[in-house]
Design a protein around this motif. Structure first.
Motif, short mmCIF file in Angstrom:
data_model
loop_
_atom_site.label_atom_id
_atom_site.label_comp_id
_atom_site.label_asym_id
_atom_site.label_seq_id
_atom_site.Cartn_x
_atom_site.Cartn_y
_atom_site.Cartn_z
N SER A 286 0.96 -1.15 0.00
CA SER A 286 -0.23 0.32 0.16
C SER A 286 0.65 0.94 -0.23
CB SER A 286 -1.05 0.11 0.99
OG SER A 286 -0.11 -0.26 2.33
N TYR A 287 0.74 2.58 -0.51
CA TYR A 287 0.53 3.30 -0.61
C TYR A 287 1.27 3.68 1.18
CZ TYR A 287 2.00 9.06 -0.38
OH TYR A 287 1.98 9.89 -0.16
N TRP B 101 3.85 11.61 4.05
CA TRP B 101 2.31 11.34 3.84
C TRP B 101 1.32 12.41 2.97
CZ3 TRP B 101 -2.66 11.62 2.74
CH2 TRP B 101 -3.49 9.93 2.43
N ASP C 299 3.79 12.78 -3.91
CA ASP C 299 3.85 12.01 -4.98
C ASP C 299 5.39 11.31 -5.05
OD1 ASP C 299 3.15 10.05 -6.64
OD2 ASP C 299 2.94 11.11 -8.13
N GLU D 4 10.50 5.14 -6.16
CA GLU D 4 10.09 3.64 -7.03
C GLU D 4 11.50 3.06 -7.31
OE1 GLU D 4 7.36 6.26 -9.75
OE2 GLU D 4 8.83 5.26 -10.78
N ILE E 186 2.05 -0.47 -6.48
CA ILE E 186 1.66 0.16 -5.31
C ILE E 186 0.57 0.56 -4.64
CG2 ILE E 186 2.99 2.74 -3.65
CD1 ILE E 186 5.53 2.37 -5.35
N TYR F 256 -2.88 5.60 -3.26
CA TYR F 256 -3.01 6.44 -2.82
C TYR F 256 -3.10 7.42 -2.98
CZ TYR F 256 1.40 5.23 -6.23
OH TYR F 256 2.37 4.81 -7.17
N LYS G 57 -3.61 12.06 -7.40
CA LYS G 57 -4.41 10.98 -8.06
C LYS G 57 -5.14 11.89 -9.40
CE LYS G 57 -1.22 7.68 -8.03
NZ LYS G 57 -0.84 7.76 -9.66
#
Length: 430
Positions: free
Chosen positions: A278-279, A296, A299, A305, A318, A321, A326
């Motif tokens: 999860s994010y 938190w 991006d 990554e 992942i 988000y 998004k």
């Protein structure tokens, strides 16, 4: 018998004629070795002075790089060659003599090679990359056709932005404004409402002023969209599709992978299912890895990554988000509306995101709210809103970036080598 290099395996011990180009040559006293290519592959032609006319042997010794020719000879097996065959040459007919070919068998700078991209494509490495690209495309069509998808072609010229951004190429469409498409997704949603399961494959454009090894201005995307499928269903399609194309490349491009010195053991591990994180957990993982400044709601960039991917030997999803970072069309998690039902698929070995996908909003009132929050023009997006008005259903989709996927499977450093004629910041030639 006229044939091509990729078909000589059917003519062992027989005389054939191949139309080809001379990519390189060397001679050793009474033998000349010709490295020949014809677009389907590479083969060595061996010219023995005692077995050909004097004119033929002198021609073989003196031919210049990239001269085009018809070469005739007997096909023989050759265990020393990665290809497995060679041509024992008996005669040569020059079609056109090339003079001063600019890309010689030595090191050249990147800018020089990019300026000569139209010629650089002839090299063995570039040939191998393009063959892998072609295999991914072939496998893509096979996968979706065999699983009940219909190919639909979205427009390239649009009146609005798929993701509501300003990073668009603007043009004048007679007396109104238009843009080069940054994604076919919105149109594919309309197609999914008509045909159930659809996919597109075409060029997309992003006016990002980025110079990273992962970015192109013009690139190609595969974008499936699926009615009556939720986020979990979509994730399963994604991992099965990626596993399928990896297997296709391993099966059908072994020679090309060998040419590129790709570690195929790493690719052989790519089998569904893929791990998921999860994010929220990704943020914690990054902090453990020393990214103390990540918070938190932010991006992830390329270093983030890569750090996440290092914990896995397969691509990793992942998920979930924050909604704020998004696109407007992603469906909120019913149990936690501050995050959306989405996932990015991160490739191993530092190649970054290759897929972005989500479940789409199917509620017309929530979509209207998103329009207001993102200041989207009701006129430009009216047709998209109507997809939720007339028979809305749960639906999901994703987009795979072809060039990043080619880079990953080929093991090449920069995406500029994964498309025939790359469009980069400050590069529109050739």
């Amino acid at each position: 018998m006229k044939t091509t290099i990729d078909q000589v395996k059917h003519y062992v011990g027989q005389e054939v004629t191949i139309g080809s180009w001379l990519s390189n040559k060397r001679s050793s006293g009474k033998i000349a070795f010709l490295q020949l290519r014809d677009g389907t592959g590479f083969i060595q032609g061996v010219v023995v002075k005692a077995e050909v006319s004097e004119d033929t042997f002198q021609l073989a010794k003196n031919m210049t790089q990239e001269t085009s020719l018809y070469v005739t000879g007997i096909v023989a097996e050759d265990s020393r060659s990665p290809f497995g065959y060679e041509l024992q040459v008996s005669s040569i007919e020059v079609i056109h003599e090339a003079v001063d070919f600019p890309i010689t068998p030595k090191e050249h700078g990147t800018e020089f090679l990019m300026d000569n991209r139209h010629l650089w494509l002839r090299s063995k490495k570039q040939h191998a990359i393009m063959k892998i690209r072609n295999e991914i495309i072939r496998a893509t069509y096979t996968f979706f056709n065999e699983n009940g998808y219909i190919k639909i072609d979205p427009p390239i010229l649009t009146g609005s932005a798929a993701e509501g951004t300003t990073e668009l190429f603007h043009t004048q469409y007679f007396d109104e404004e238009a843009y080069l498409s940054q994604s076919g997704q919105l149109y594919m949603e309309a197609a999914a409402m008509a045909f159930g399961k659809v996919f597109s494959f075409g060029p997309t454009f992003r006016a990002e002023k980025s110079k990273t090894r992962r970015h192109l201005i013009e690139f190609w995307m595969i974008e499936p969209e699926m009615a009556f499928m939720n986020h979990e269903d979509s994730l399963q399609v994604q991992e099965n599709y990626v596993s399928y194309i990896v297997d296709a490349v391993l099966t059908n491009c072994s020679l090309e992978l060998q040419t590129l010195e790709r570690d195929v053991e790493k690719l052989a591990k790519i089998k569904a299912p893929f791990p998921r994180i999860s994010y929220d957990d990704a943020i914690e993982l990054l902090k453990e890895k020393g990214f103390d400044d990540i918070e938190w709601g932010e991006d992830f960039g390329a270093p983030h990554e890569t750090a996440i991917a290092e914990s896995f030997d397969k691509p990793v999803f992942i998920t979930n988000y924050p909604a704020e970072i998004k696109a407007f069309y992603m469906k909120p998690d019913p149990n936690r509306p501050e995050v959306v039902l989405c996932a990015d698929l991160i490739a191993p070995e530092g190649y970054g995101e290759i897929i972005g996908g989500s479940q789409r909003i199917d509620d017309v009132e929530l979509m209207k709210q998103r329009y207001e929050e993102h200041a989207l023009s009701g006129d430009a997006y009216q047709w998209y809103l109507e997809l939720r008005k007339y028979g809305s259903v749960p639906h999901s989709g994703f987009g795979l970036g072809l060039e990043r996927t080619v880079a990953w499977l080929s093991g090449v450093e920069h995406v500029r080598e994964t498309i025939p004629f790359p469009r980069l910041l400050n590069r529109l030639y050739p």
